[in-house]
Enzyme design. Structure first.
Site, PDB file in Angstrom:
ATOM      1  N   ASP A   1       0.822  -1.211   0.000  1.00 42.23           N
ATOM      2  CA  ASP A   1       0.000   0.000   0.000  1.00 42.23           C
ATOM      3  C   ASP A   1       0.853   1.257   0.000  1.00 42.23           C
ATOM      4  OD1 ASP A   1       0.952  -0.446   2.563  1.00 42.23           O
ATOM      5  OD2 ASP A   1      -1.004  -0.748   3.467  1.00 42.23           O
ATOM      6  N   ASN A  20      -7.673  -2.620  14.392  1.00 42.02           N
ATOM      7  CA  ASN A  20      -9.063  -2.945  14.052  1.00 42.02           C
ATOM      8  C   ASN A  20      -9.161  -4.156  13.110  1.00 42.02           C
ATOM      9  OD1 ASN A  20      -8.223  -1.921  11.615  1.00 42.02           O
ATOM     10  ND2 ASN A  20      -9.678  -0.233  11.525  1.00 42.02           N
ATOM     11  N   HIS A  43      -7.385  -4.617  10.307  1.00 37.43           N
ATOM     12  CA  HIS A  43      -7.118  -4.405   8.877  1.00 37.43           C
ATOM     13  C   HIS A  43      -5.798  -5.039   8.463  1.00 37.43           C
ATOM     14  CE1 HIS A  43      -5.018  -0.393   9.948  1.00 37.43           C
ATOM     15  NE2 HIS A  43      -4.130  -1.012   9.206  1.00 37.43           N
ATOM     16  N   GLU A  76      -9.745  -1.796   5.275  1.00 34.45           N
ATOM     17  CA  GLU A  76     -10.429  -1.502   6.533  1.00 34.45           C
ATOM     18  C   GLU A  76     -11.642  -2.418   6.717  1.00 34.45           C
ATOM     19  OE1 GLU A  76      -9.049   0.220   8.671  1.00 34.45           O
ATOM     20  OE2 GLU A  76      -8.498   2.250   8.081  1.00 34.45           O
TER      21      GLU A  76
HETATM   22  C1  GLP Z   1      -0.591   0.387   8.512  1.00 33.00           C
HETATM   23  C2  GLP Z   1      -0.214  -0.453   7.306  1.00 33.00           C
HETATM   24  C3  GLP Z   1      -0.408  -1.919   7.569  1.00 33.00           C
HETATM   25  C4  GLP Z   1       0.245  -2.301   8.887  1.00 33.00           C
HETATM   26  C5  GLP Z   1      -0.396  -1.533  10.005  1.00 33.00           C
HETATM   27  C6  GLP Z   1       0.173  -1.893  11.366  1.00 33.00           C
HETATM   28  O1  GLP Z   1      -1.942   0.639   8.602  1.00 33.00           O
HETATM   29  N1  GLP Z   1      -0.961  -0.083   6.146  1.00 33.00           N
HETATM   30  O2  GLP Z   1       0.144  -2.659   6.502  1.00 33.00           O
HETATM   31  O3  GLP Z   1       0.096  -3.674   9.101  1.00 33.00           O
HETATM   32  O4  GLP Z   1      -0.162  -0.157   9.750  1.00 33.00           O
HETATM   33  O5  GLP Z   1       1.307  -1.125  11.628  1.00 33.00           O
HETATM   34  P1  GLP Z   1       2.339  -1.417  12.784  1.00 33.00           P
HETATM   35  O6  GLP Z   1       3.148  -2.578  12.319  1.00 33.00           O
HETATM   36  O7  GLP Z   1       3.162  -0.159  12.883  1.00 33.00           O
HETATM   37  O8  GLP Z   1       1.569  -1.701  13.995  1.00 33.00           O
END
Ligand code: GLP
Length: 243
Positions: A66, A134, A136, A141
């Site tokens: 993404d 949440n 995702h 989402e």
């Molecule tokens: C973002 C990314 C996800 C990732 C999530 C969790 O929303 N788009 O791909 O898994 O954050 O991030 P973190 O690893 O910093 O908790």
């Protein structure tokens, strides 16, 4: 879905070793990469393995999940910047073969081409995933269709809040992103999801206790034949196995 509860250090070691083994045993390989704080330890281990000649990335291509709309590679919060600085600049991967969705809101055609490109490159061999609080995955989402391909998304309040820790203020967090869809992710041959910390414990509990449903995007992984969920103790603490 296979569950493994280990320390963060052990998870970084096991996951990076699996990636290194795949690269060393294939003439060409395609990695699906994620951003966020969770995969940083794995990327660090990959860089160390490259520096000690345990692995070469010359025959590796990568697709990222993404990108925020409107943050280009010069912005230190863009996912292109993140990948370059945490991994690509430190290994011998051909930067032209590291694909990340465009930060520009473009056309349906562009989004489709991203999925087509993954397929034309032989599909993703190993997809690394984090998970949002949440539930995702990538930026899919709650409520995203299980049939979704790469698309533009509006980020939920909780995601904007979670990710604001990387920005100077919450107002700077983009409200939209381009994300591989849930179906795009499911096309990967192997999927590794990593969850660290207390903030993920509820999402992990739901993932193991609920039936697959679109309000919990990660639950689509239940129907994939080759998934391992790696959790540290905190992330797994609401699971019955810990009771
Ligand atoms: C973002 C990314 C996800 C990732 C999530 C969790 O929303 N788009 O791909 O898994 O954050 O991030 P973190 O690893 O910093 O908790």
């Amino acid at each position: 879905m296979e569950l493994k509860v280990l320390t963060q250090e052990e998870i970084n070691e096991v996951v990076s070793n699996e990636i290194i083994e795949l690269i060393n045993n294939s003439s060409k390989c395609v990695l699906g990469l994620a951003t966020g704080s969770t995969p940083l330890g794995v990327y660090k281990k990959l860089v160390e393995a490259y520096q000690t000649n345990e692995v070469s990335f010359e025959n590796v291509e990568s697709f990222n999940l993404d990108e925020y709309v409107g943050l280009d590679s010069t912005n230190n919060q863009s996912y292109r910047y993140f990948m370059d600085h945490n991994l690509f600049n430190h290994i011998n991967i051909d930067i032209n073969k590291t694909y990340i969705p465009s930060d520009k809101e473009t056309s349906e055609n562009y989004y489709k081409r991203y999925d087509d490109k993954i397929e034309n490159h032989g599909g993703i061999d190993i997809q690394i995933l984090g998970i949002g609080s949440n539930g995702h995955i990538a930026f899919n989402e709650p409520g995203t269709s299980f049939d979704s391909l790469t698309h533009i998304v509006s980020l939920k309040e909780s995601t904007i809040k979670d990710n604001s820790r990387f920005f100077n203020s919450i107002d700077e967090v983009p409200t939209r992103a381009i994300s591989m869809g849930l179906k795009s992710i499911m096309n990967a041959k192997r999927i590794i999801l990593i969850a660290f910390g207390k903030n993920k414990q509820e999402a992990i509990r739901c993932l193991f206790e609920e039936e697959a449903n679109e309000n919990l995007p990660a639950s689509i992984l239940k129907s994939h034949p080759n998934v391992t969920i790696y959790c540290d103790k905190e992330a797994s603490s609401l699971l019955k196995i810990n009771a």
